[in-house]
Design an enzyme around this catalytic site. Sequence first.
Site, PDB file in Angstrom:
ATOM      1  N   CYS A 136     -28.165 -34.089  30.965  1.00 21.75           N
ATOM      2  CA  CYS A 136     -27.314 -33.453  30.070  1.00 21.75           C
ATOM      3  C   CYS A 136     -27.887 -32.302  29.226  1.00 21.75           C
ATOM      4  O   CYS A 136     -28.900 -31.958  29.789  1.00 21.75           O
ATOM      5  CB  CYS A 136     -27.098 -34.700  28.708  1.00 21.75           C
ATOM      6  SG  CYS A 136     -28.270 -34.478  27.455  1.00 21.75           S
ATOM      7  N   CYS A 146     -28.230 -43.325  10.879  1.00 21.02           N
ATOM      8  CA  CYS A 146     -29.467 -43.405  10.367  1.00 21.02           C
ATOM      9  C   CYS A 146     -30.318 -42.232  10.063  1.00 21.02           C
ATOM     10  O   CYS A 146     -29.952 -41.381  10.844  1.00 21.02           O
ATOM     11  CB  CYS A 146     -30.273 -44.445  11.518  1.00 21.02           C
ATOM     12  SG  CYS A 146     -31.944 -44.489  11.234  1.00 21.02           S
ATOM     13  N   HIS A 151     -32.673 -28.110  27.656  1.00 24.45           N
ATOM     14  CA  HIS A 151     -33.273 -27.745  26.734  1.00 24.45           C
ATOM     15  C   HIS A 151     -34.893 -27.971  26.885  1.00 24.45           C
ATOM     16  O   HIS A 151     -35.553 -27.294  26.762  1.00 24.45           O
ATOM     17  CB  HIS A 151     -33.017 -28.164  25.383  1.00 24.45           C
ATOM     18  CG  HIS A 151     -31.723 -27.564  25.145  1.00 24.45           C
ATOM     19  ND1 HIS A 151     -31.461 -26.315  24.796  1.00 24.45           N
ATOM     20  CD2 HIS A 151     -30.235 -28.271  24.767  1.00 24.45           C
ATOM     21  CE1 HIS A 151     -30.256 -25.899  24.273  1.00 24.45           C
ATOM     22  NE2 HIS A 151     -29.607 -27.174  24.321  1.00 24.45           N
ATOM     23  N   THR A 208     -29.347 -31.576  26.702  1.00 25.48           N
ATOM     24  CA  THR A 208     -30.850 -32.131  26.057  1.00 25.48           C
ATOM     25  C   THR A 208     -31.642 -31.928  26.961  1.00 25.48           C
ATOM     26  O   THR A 208     -32.745 -31.352  26.704  1.00 25.48           O
ATOM     27  CB  THR A 208     -30.542 -33.294  25.453  1.00 25.48           C
ATOM     28  OG1 THR A 208     -29.818 -33.495  24.452  1.00 25.48           O
ATOM     29  CG2 THR A 208     -32.240 -33.732  24.757  1.00 25.48           C
ATOM     30  N   HIS A 226     -31.998 -39.714  28.887  1.00 28.23           N
ATOM     31  CA  HIS A 226     -31.701 -40.832  27.919  1.00 28.23           C
ATOM     32  C   HIS A 226     -30.287 -41.357  28.614  1.00 28.23           C
ATOM     33  O   HIS A 226     -29.825 -42.256  27.928  1.00 28.23           O
ATOM     34  CB  HIS A 226     -31.423 -40.345  26.728  1.00 28.23           C
ATOM     35  CG  HIS A 226     -30.620 -39.101  26.616  1.00 28.23           C
ATOM     36  ND1 HIS A 226     -31.002 -37.704  26.873  1.00 28.23           N
ATOM     37  CD2 HIS A 226     -29.234 -39.092  26.176  1.00 28.23           C
ATOM     38  CE1 HIS A 226     -30.121 -36.966  26.853  1.00 28.23           C
ATOM     39  NE2 HIS A 226     -28.970 -37.621  26.302  1.00 28.23           N
ATOM     40  N   CYS A 283     -28.220 -47.936   7.722  1.00 26.95           N
ATOM     41  CA  CYS A 283     -28.628 -48.917   8.480  1.00 26.95           C
ATOM     42  C   CYS A 283     -28.134 -50.282   8.134  1.00 26.95           C
ATOM     43  O   CYS A 283     -27.509 -51.383   8.432  1.00 26.95           O
ATOM     44  CB  CYS A 283     -29.931 -48.839   9.157  1.00 26.95           C
ATOM     45  SG  CYS A 283     -30.304 -47.613  10.374  1.00 26.95           S
ATOM     46  N   CYS A 330     -33.865 -47.175  12.320  1.00 23.88           N
ATOM     47  CA  CYS A 330     -34.869 -47.689  11.600  1.00 23.88           C
ATOM     48  C   CYS A 330     -34.597 -49.146  11.435  1.00 23.88           C
ATOM     49  O   CYS A 330     -35.407 -50.101  11.109  1.00 23.88           O
ATOM     50  CB  CYS A 330     -35.317 -46.819  10.414  1.00 23.88           C
ATOM     51  SG  CYS A 330     -34.148 -46.747   9.333  1.00 23.88           S
TER      52      CYS A 330
END
Length: 352
Positions: free
Chosen positions: A38, A113, A43, A40, A63, A105, A99
């Site tokens: 992707c 989050c 980059h 990301t 990811h 959350c 978290c």
Amino acid sequence: MRALVKAEAAPGLELIDVPEPETGPGEVKIRVLRAGLCGTDLHIWQWDDWAASMLKPPLTIGHEFYGEIVEIGLGVAQGEGRDELRVGMHVSVEGHVVCGRCRNCRAGRRHMCIRTNSIGVNRDGAFADYVVVPASNVWVQPDAIDPELGAIFDPLGNAFHTAQQVPMLGEDVLITGAGPIGCMAAAIAQHAGARNVVVTDVSEYRLGLARTAGATVAVNVAERSVSDVQKELGMREGFDVAMEMSGVPSAMSDILNNCTHGAHIALLGLPKDPYPIDWGKVITHMFTIKGVYGRDMFDTWYHMTFCMESSATFREAIRGVITHRFAAEDWEEAFKAAASGTCGKVVMDWEN
């Protein structure tokens, strides 16, 4: 094991041997079978200002992936129940690790989050033979979802989450941006019963993908205006729904100038820089604008899986967005293809 690593704070990546990760309490280890590329990842490969601000090398990236559970850590529910994990299960994974303590959350809004960490950005990722993730992030896939479809559930979830913000049954839908997520959104809108699905871009290659995915009309806005397309389709008042997937300022102008009063607008595309918006038109036309990020954990995942299971036609429309497939060893060619712009979704095979 093999891993594609950002070894230092500089452009480039390295496919190297690293120790296999250990499974901690509350975690599972997954053997990666397929992984999607992707923006990301691009980059990070190019090491731009955003990547430099987010990553602390050395780090294994990636990811978007599908794999097989090979080990389960202490404290993870196991057994034959529907919601329990077992070695051998095929899974995708939600890439945002939350978290569990902030207000959002604790209120069940995990996708909001305020301390989100991302797999492959803030912790070791899935461009590797094995990856360890929190058990709470694992999504068990049914048999109808094969490895390459399972590998793109992360971006498909972006498209679904955006589509969840707007009513589409019987509506005229405008999607600006024919990248992979925009094309997926076109397939979703068609599946959801939209009357007309119009996708805009300036890349003829990607507009072709949008047509395959289910767009009623795919418009090169360098050659034709959206208002002309409205007339051709017999639309009287403008689009009821818009999804902005490009981050391009002119695309937002096209939306505001071509939507009917009271239209619902969802924004997913991230702009490179701030840009002005005609707020007078937003107010007087009573538009509802919603920003969208990531996936609604895990409501979006249920919608994706149910739609995939229920319709072979929809599955194949999404599969059509995958245009390039590479072995993990050919990662450089995969990244070049993804950066070229003449591609849809690029998937790497880590199974062999």
